[in-house]
Design a protein around this motif. Structure first.
Motif, PDB file in Angstrom:
ATOM      1  N   GLY A 180       0.791  -1.233   0.000  1.00 47.63           N
ATOM      2  CA  GLY A 180       0.000   0.000   0.000  1.00 47.63           C
ATOM      3  C   GLY A 180       0.819   1.276   0.000  1.00 47.63           C
ATOM      4  N   PHE A 181       2.155   1.133   0.057  1.00 48.78           N
ATOM      5  CA  PHE A 181       3.023   2.318   0.097  1.00 48.78           C
ATOM      6  C   PHE A 181       4.076   2.242  -0.998  1.00 48.78           C
ATOM      7  CE2 PHE A 181       1.358   1.954   4.352  1.00 48.78           C
ATOM      8  CZ  PHE A 181       1.167   3.261   4.765  1.00 48.78           C
ATOM      9  N   LEU A 182       4.544   3.416  -1.388  1.00 49.48           N
ATOM     10  CA  LEU A 182       5.624   3.505  -2.366  1.00 49.48           C
ATOM     11  C   LEU A 182       6.886   3.993  -1.662  1.00 49.48           C
ATOM     12  CD1 LEU A 182       6.206   3.572  -5.579  1.00 49.48           C
ATOM     13  CD2 LEU A 182       5.947   6.041  -5.320  1.00 49.48           C
ATOM     14  N   SER A 183       8.014   3.355  -1.946  1.00 47.11           N
ATOM     15  CA  SER A 183       9.300   3.878  -1.470  1.00 47.11           C
ATOM     16  C   SER A 183       9.938   4.669  -2.591  1.00 47.11           C
ATOM     17  CB  SER A 183      10.233   2.727  -1.075  1.00 47.11           C
ATOM     18  OG  SER A 183       9.646   1.951  -0.063  1.00 47.11           O
ATOM     19  N   THR A 184      10.823   5.593  -2.230  1.00 45.29           N
ATOM     20  CA  THR A 184      11.493   6.382  -3.274  1.00 45.29           C
ATOM     21  C   THR A 184      12.785   5.702  -3.731  1.00 45.29           C
ATOM     22  OG1 THR A 184      12.859   7.650  -1.724  1.00 45.29           O
ATOM     23  CG2 THR A 184      10.664   8.536  -2.235  1.00 45.29           C
ATOM     24  N   TYR A 185      13.375   4.893  -2.874  1.00 42.49           N
ATOM     25  CA  TYR A 185      14.669   4.263  -3.130  1.00 42.49           C
ATOM     26  C   TYR A 185      15.775   5.296  -3.324  1.00 42.49           C
ATOM     27  CZ  TYR A 185      11.554   0.345  -3.758  1.00 42.49           C
ATOM     28  OH  TYR A 185      10.574  -0.585  -3.560  1.00 42.49           O
ATOM     29  N   VAL A 234      16.208   9.125   1.866  1.00 46.27           N
ATOM     30  CA  VAL A 234      14.898   9.780   1.805  1.00 46.27           C
ATOM     31  C   VAL A 234      13.811   8.888   2.415  1.00 46.27           C
ATOM     32  CG1 VAL A 234      13.127  10.747   0.270  1.00 46.27           C
ATOM     33  CG2 VAL A 234      15.549  11.187  -0.190  1.00 46.27           C
ATOM     34  N   ASP A 235      13.907   7.570   2.169  1.00 46.72           N
ATOM     35  CA  ASP A 235      12.867   6.687   2.698  1.00 46.72           C
ATOM     36  C   ASP A 235      12.852   6.670   4.229  1.00 46.72           C
ATOM     37  OD1 ASP A 235      11.740   5.976   0.279  1.00 46.72           O
ATOM     38  OD2 ASP A 235      13.281   4.466  -0.088  1.00 46.72           O
ATOM     39  N   GLU A 236      14.015   6.921   4.827  1.00 44.44           N
ATOM     40  CA  GLU A 236      14.050   6.955   6.299  1.00 44.44           C
ATOM     41  C   GLU A 236      13.217   8.114   6.846  1.00 44.44           C
ATOM     42  OE1 GLU A 236      17.926   6.416   8.189  1.00 44.44           O
ATOM     43  OE2 GLU A 236      18.589   5.559   6.281  1.00 44.44           O
ATOM     44  N   LEU A 237      13.144   9.194   6.080  1.00 43.15           N
ATOM     45  CA  LEU A 237      12.348  10.342   6.525  1.00 43.15           C
ATOM     46  C   LEU A 237      10.857  10.088   6.294  1.00 43.15           C
ATOM     47  CD1 LEU A 237      14.486  13.189   4.904  1.00 43.15           C
ATOM     48  CD2 LEU A 237      14.526  12.467   7.298  1.00 43.15           C
ATOM     49  N   LEU A 238      10.577   9.159   5.378  1.00 41.33           N
ATOM     50  CA  LEU A 238       9.192   8.943   4.961  1.00 41.33           C
ATOM     51  C   LEU A 238       8.443   7.912   5.798  1.00 41.33           C
ATOM     52  CD1 LEU A 238       9.640   9.097   1.105  1.00 41.33           C
ATOM     53  CD2 LEU A 238       8.045  10.492   2.435  1.00 41.33           C
ATOM     54  N   GLY A 239       9.105   7.319   6.781  1.00 39.08           N
ATOM     55  CA  GLY A 239       8.421   6.344   7.635  1.00 39.08           C
ATOM     56  C   GLY A 239       7.950   5.157   6.826  1.00 39.08           C
ATOM     57  N   ASP A 240       6.638   4.941   6.820  1.00 40.26           N
ATOM     58  CA  ASP A 240       6.092   3.781   6.100  1.00 40.26           C
ATOM     59  C   ASP A 240       6.307   3.899   4.597  1.00 40.26           C
ATOM     60  OD1 ASP A 240       4.995   2.839   8.495  1.00 40.26           O
ATOM     61  OD2 ASP A 240       3.259   4.166   8.253  1.00 40.26           O
ATOM     62  N   GLY A 241       6.401   5.131   4.130  1.00 36.98           N
ATOM     63  CA  GLY A 241       6.503   5.365   2.690  1.00 36.98           C
ATOM     64  C   GLY A 241       5.403   6.313   2.263  1.00 36.98           C
ATOM     65  N   ILE A 242       5.188   6.376   0.964  1.00 39.78           N
ATOM     66  CA  ILE A 242       4.170   7.268   0.418  1.00 39.78           C
ATOM     67  C   ILE A 242       2.940   6.438   0.096  1.00 39.78           C
ATOM     68  CG2 ILE A 242       3.623   8.778  -1.536  1.00 39.78           C
ATOM     69  CD1 ILE A 242       6.761   9.263  -1.665  1.00 39.78           C
ATOM     70  N   PRO A 243       1.811   6.712   0.743  1.00 41.88           N
ATOM     71  CA  PRO A 243       0.623   5.904   0.443  1.00 41.88           C
ATOM     72  C   PRO A 243       0.331   5.930  -1.063  1.00 41.88           C
ATOM     73  CG  PRO A 243       0.229   7.272   2.364  1.00 41.88           C
ATOM     74  CD  PRO A 243       1.549   7.711   1.781  1.00 41.88           C
ATOM     75  N   ILE A 293      23.800   9.740  -9.218  1.00 42.22           N
ATOM     76  CA  ILE A 293      22.783   9.210  -8.302  1.00 42.22           C
ATOM     77  C   ILE A 293      21.587  10.160  -8.207  1.00 42.22           C
ATOM     78  CG2 ILE A 293      22.272   8.447  -5.947  1.00 42.22           C
ATOM     79  CD1 ILE A 293      25.225   7.850  -5.570  1.00 42.22           C
ATOM     80  N   GLY A 294      21.888  11.437  -7.947  1.00 41.96           N
ATOM     81  CA  GLY A 294      20.805  12.396  -7.736  1.00 41.96           C
ATOM     82  C   GLY A 294      20.731  12.782  -6.277  1.00 41.96           C
ATOM     83  N   ILE A 295      19.507  12.884  -5.746  1.00 43.69           N
ATOM     84  CA  ILE A 295      19.349  13.346  -4.366  1.00 43.69           C
ATOM     85  C   ILE A 295      19.733  12.255  -3.369  1.00 43.69           C
ATOM     86  CG2 ILE A 295      17.633  14.035  -2.617  1.00 43.69           C
ATOM     87  CD1 ILE A 295      18.033  16.306  -4.520  1.00 43.69           C
TER      88      ILE A 295
END
Ligand SMILES: Nc1ncnc2c1ncn2[C@@H]1O[C@H](COP(=O)(O)OP(=O)(O)OP(=O)(O)O)[C@@H](O)[C@H]1O
Ligand SMILES: [Mg+2]
Length: 256
Positions: free
Chosen positions: A6-11, A15-24, A239-241
């Protein structure tokens, strides 16, 4: 780390550590920041990490010409020809004035009926993406010059369209000053902050006696427990961000 159901990670590193579960899934996320803060690179590197994991990504640019965008993508290691061959990637440059004109025409046709179907204007009919990246809402907004209410109608329709098609979207918004650190409601198009499910902010950080740094913050993410802090980030070649969740910004500094 994979995606939570149910969530999307950014990989994107850190950044994913800041996003907790991820992006619904199905969220609309604003990527905000000042000039040169890294908004486009955030989205380019995100498109890359997602295509690499088999997600179907549409990148809509209202700013850079397609040729320049493509070389920009390549410089961050995105193998776009391969993604395109696999039906995972579609990059297209749009003209914001065309959109403003179409909305104008649709609205006058619909008279007082505000239910305008944005699909024919925006999403390529032969591509059904899971992820949509738009660079930028600010360019669209300026094409509606002086017609703030029409821009709002268009934005409401756009967000509704993305939601009903269960697309997860990232919409770049340029801000002259970070609107969430003191200056309230000064930006035209501020309504999009309320329409969006999430806000990620990229900052240019100014120190009195130091070179500038970059910082990132997940300001809001409906439906996910986020780690709300402003941390350092970098733009890394190839890599990018890259965010550093443990490097909390230490003052005195000014966010721009
Ligand atoms: N290949 C690269 N490697 C490292 N840094 C880069 C690279 N390309 C660009 N940059 C730096 O990243 C900065 C941010 O670029 P980006 O285009 O993402 O900003 P932006 O927030 O989209 O700006 P704008 O509002 O002007 O569109 C650039 O100003 C540049 O200094
Ligand atoms: Mg940009």
């Amino acid at each position: 780390m994979g995606d939570n159901p149910g969530f999307l990670s950014t990989y994107l590193p850190g950044v994913d550590e800041l996003l907790g579960d991820g992006i619904p899934l199905g969220s609309s996320v604003l990527i905000e920041g000042g000039p040169g803060s890294g908004k486009t690179i955030f989205c380019i590197s995100l498109a890359k990490t997602l295509c690499e994991r088999g997600k179907k990504v549409l990148y809509m640019s209202f700013e850079e010409p397609e040729v320049r965008l493509r070389s920009h993508f390549r410089s961050f290691g995105a193998r776009i020809e391969e993604y395109e061959r696999n039906g995972l990637f579609y990059v297209k440059r749009f003209n914001a004035l065309d959109i403003a004109r179409s909305v104008e025409a649709l609205l006058s046709e619909a008279k007082r009926e505000l239910l305008v179907d944005v699909q024919p204007v925006l999403i390529p009919p032969d591509f059904d993406p899971e992820i949509v990246l738009i660079d930028s809402l600010s360019s669209i907004s300026s094409a509606f010059s002086g017609e703030e209410s029409r821009f709002r109608v268009y934005m409401e329709q756009l967000f509704r369209y993305l939601e009903s098609h269960k697309m997860t979207s990232f919409l770049i918004r340029e801000v002259a000053n970070p609107t969430h650190v003191g200056n309230m409601f000064v930006e035209p198009g501020e309504a999009v902050s309320f329409l969006s499910d999430g806000i990620i902010v990229l900052y240019n950080v100014f120190f009195q006696d130091n070179p500038r740094k970059r910082a990132i913050e997940v300001l809001k993410m409906r439906g996910s427990q986020i780690d709300r802090k402003i941390v350092e980030c970098e733009i890394r070649k190839g890599i990018g961000i890259v965010a550093y969740p443990n490097k909390i910004l230490k003052g005195p500094y000014t966010l721009t």
